[in-house]
Design a protein around this motif. Sequence first.
Motif, PDB file in Angstrom:
ATOM      1  N   ASP A 227       5.281  10.333  -3.044  1.00  0.00           N
ATOM      2  CA  ASP A 227       4.482  11.548  -3.195  1.00  0.00           C
ATOM      3  C   ASP A 227       3.120  11.189  -3.791  1.00  0.00           C
ATOM      4  O   ASP A 227       2.977  11.042  -5.007  1.00  0.00           O
ATOM      5  CB  ASP A 227       5.222  12.547  -4.089  1.00  0.00           C
ATOM      6  N   ALA A 228       2.153  11.027  -2.941  1.00  0.00           N
ATOM      7  CA  ALA A 228       0.789  10.712  -3.383  1.00  0.00           C
ATOM      8  C   ALA A 228      -0.181  11.135  -2.282  1.00  0.00           C
ATOM      9  O   ALA A 228       0.122  11.013  -1.097  1.00  0.00           O
ATOM     10  CB  ALA A 228       0.644   9.230  -3.688  1.00  0.00           C
ATOM     11  N   LYS A 229      -1.333  11.630  -2.678  1.00  0.00           N
ATOM     12  CA  LYS A 229      -2.327  12.072  -1.711  1.00  0.00           C
ATOM     13  C   LYS A 229      -3.128  10.907  -1.148  1.00  0.00           C
ATOM     14  O   LYS A 229      -3.620  10.971  -0.024  1.00  0.00           O
ATOM     15  CB  LYS A 229      -3.253  13.100  -2.345  1.00  0.00           C
ATOM     16  N   THR A 230      -3.273   9.861  -1.930  1.00  0.00           N
ATOM     17  CA  THR A 230      -3.991   8.666  -1.486  1.00  0.00           C
ATOM     18  C   THR A 230      -3.090   7.456  -1.695  1.00  0.00           C
ATOM     19  O   THR A 230      -2.061   7.531  -2.385  1.00  0.00           O
ATOM     20  CB  THR A 230      -5.309   8.475  -2.260  1.00  0.00           C
ATOM     21  N   TYR A 231      -3.488   6.339  -1.122  1.00  0.00           N
ATOM     22  CA  TYR A 231      -2.676   5.126  -1.237  1.00  0.00           C
ATOM     23  C   TYR A 231      -2.535   4.745  -2.710  1.00  0.00           C
ATOM     24  O   TYR A 231      -3.536   4.499  -3.401  1.00  0.00           O
ATOM     25  CB  TYR A 231      -3.329   3.995  -0.457  1.00  0.00           C
ATOM     26  N   PRO A 232      -1.296   4.684  -3.221  1.00  0.00           N
ATOM     27  CA  PRO A 232      -1.102   4.472  -4.660  1.00  0.00           C
ATOM     28  C   PRO A 232      -1.287   3.045  -5.135  1.00  0.00           C
ATOM     29  O   PRO A 232      -1.384   2.807  -6.356  1.00  0.00           O
ATOM     30  CB  PRO A 232       0.343   4.929  -4.880  1.00  0.00           C
ATOM     31  N   GLY A 233      -1.292   2.082  -4.219  1.00  0.00           N
ATOM     32  CA  GLY A 233      -1.429   0.692  -4.612  1.00  0.00           C
ATOM     33  C   GLY A 233      -0.083  -0.006  -4.689  1.00  0.00           C
ATOM     34  O   GLY A 233       0.970   0.626  -4.793  1.00  0.00           O
ATOM     35  N   VAL A 234      -0.098  -1.326  -4.642  1.00  0.00           N
ATOM     36  CA  VAL A 234       1.124  -2.121  -4.560  1.00  0.00           C
ATOM     37  C   VAL A 234       1.987  -1.965  -5.809  1.00  0.00           C
ATOM     38  O   VAL A 234       3.210  -1.778  -5.722  1.00  0.00           O
ATOM     39  CB  VAL A 234       0.773  -3.605  -4.332  1.00  0.00           C
ATOM     40  N   THR A 235       1.394  -2.006  -6.979  1.00  0.00           N
ATOM     41  CA  THR A 235       2.167  -1.918  -8.225  1.00  0.00           C
ATOM     42  C   THR A 235       2.913  -0.589  -8.319  1.00  0.00           C
ATOM     43  O   THR A 235       4.112  -0.553  -8.646  1.00  0.00           O
ATOM     44  CB  THR A 235       1.241  -2.079  -9.444  1.00  0.00           C
ATOM     45  N   ALA A 272      -2.557   4.860   5.930  1.00  0.00           N
ATOM     46  CA  ALA A 272      -3.593   5.633   6.622  1.00  0.00           C
ATOM     47  C   ALA A 272      -3.107   6.154   7.967  1.00  0.00           C
ATOM     48  O   ALA A 272      -3.590   7.182   8.456  1.00  0.00           O
ATOM     49  CB  ALA A 272      -4.840   4.768   6.805  1.00  0.00           C
ATOM     50  N   MET A 273      -2.153   5.465   8.567  1.00  0.00           N
ATOM     51  CA  MET A 273      -1.611   5.888   9.859  1.00  0.00           C
ATOM     52  C   MET A 273      -0.441   6.862   9.718  1.00  0.00           C
ATOM     53  O   MET A 273       0.150   7.276  10.696  1.00  0.00           O
ATOM     54  CB  MET A 273      -1.172   4.667  10.656  1.00  0.00           C
ATOM     55  N   GLY A 274      -0.101   7.220   8.462  1.00  0.00           N
ATOM     56  CA  GLY A 274       0.907   8.252   8.257  1.00  0.00           C
ATOM     57  C   GLY A 274       2.224   7.794   7.669  1.00  0.00           C
ATOM     58  O   GLY A 274       3.104   8.621   7.423  1.00  0.00           O
ATOM     59  N   GLN A 275       2.407   6.502   7.438  1.00  0.00           N
ATOM     60  CA  GLN A 275       3.662   6.022   6.852  1.00  0.00           C
ATOM     61  C   GLN A 275       3.577   6.121   5.340  1.00  0.00           C
ATOM     62  O   GLN A 275       3.134   5.197   4.662  1.00  0.00           O
ATOM     63  CB  GLN A 275       3.970   4.588   7.272  1.00  0.00           C
TER      64      GLN A 275
END
Length: 284
Positions: A227-235, A272-275
């Motif tokens: 659940d995040a609006k933007t890419y949360p990052g690897v960590t 970015a592609m929806g996954q």
Amino acid sequence: MSSHVLRTALVSLAVTSALTSALAGCSSGDEEPEPTPTSTATSIAPTPPPTAAPPPKAPTKGACYRLTYREVLAPTSATPPSKCDGSHTSETYAIGTLDTVVDGHLLAVDSDRVQDQVATACPAALLDFLGGDPAALRLSMFRPLWFTPTVAQSDKGANWYRCDVVAVAGDKELAKPGTTLKGALAKPELRDRFAMCGTAAPDSEDFERVICSAEHKWRAIEVIPVDAKTYPGVTALRDRLESPCEDAGLDAAADPLDYKWGYEYPTKEQWAMGQTWGLCWAPD
């Protein structure tokens, strides 16, 4: 030269006088009036304008095709349909109409606006065709793809789009179902056959994603939404997946004291592609 012209004129005058005298001698007081001259014309019907040829025929829902891996990556397809109980690789599950007019302007079939429309419509319709739930689809190797008319076909009036489903068997390899995939995720045998497995652990250099009916060692067992609006990052992704995937691995293990588990998180490009979910893995 002048005497010749004069002589010719005199001869012509003499002939004309003789004809006039002869006609006068043959006439009488009861002379009938000369008939009114008439003319005859042939009426030619105008050539009708050429009839416009009908647009190319739209594809058929439920048709199957023998497409190669390279062909499924193309935006258009000229491959003829084949029998669905044969060695086909794709099946058409939806047909739609392109929206090519925006604010009164006609858009080209290969424009970003038109292509984005199809890229949204086809994935959205896949689950209705396959049955099951979103998690079952994400744990499978079924993938949607789509085709539109060529620019030349669009210029002739073709205005359709076609949604196909394929099952990825391995690296650049398509499965041959040999049957329709309608309702496949609601059928245990087909759901297991086309489930997502791996040749090794997901963090291994030897890892390759394959269908579970192929030789494999690991299986994707659970979907973990992020659940995040933007890419949360690897960590942040690792923190989100570690605990639930460990629990999933324990549930799938034959021996609760000796088990392995793993997880797979989306890259920034995949996000970015929806996954926007991760996968839990366990030895199979």
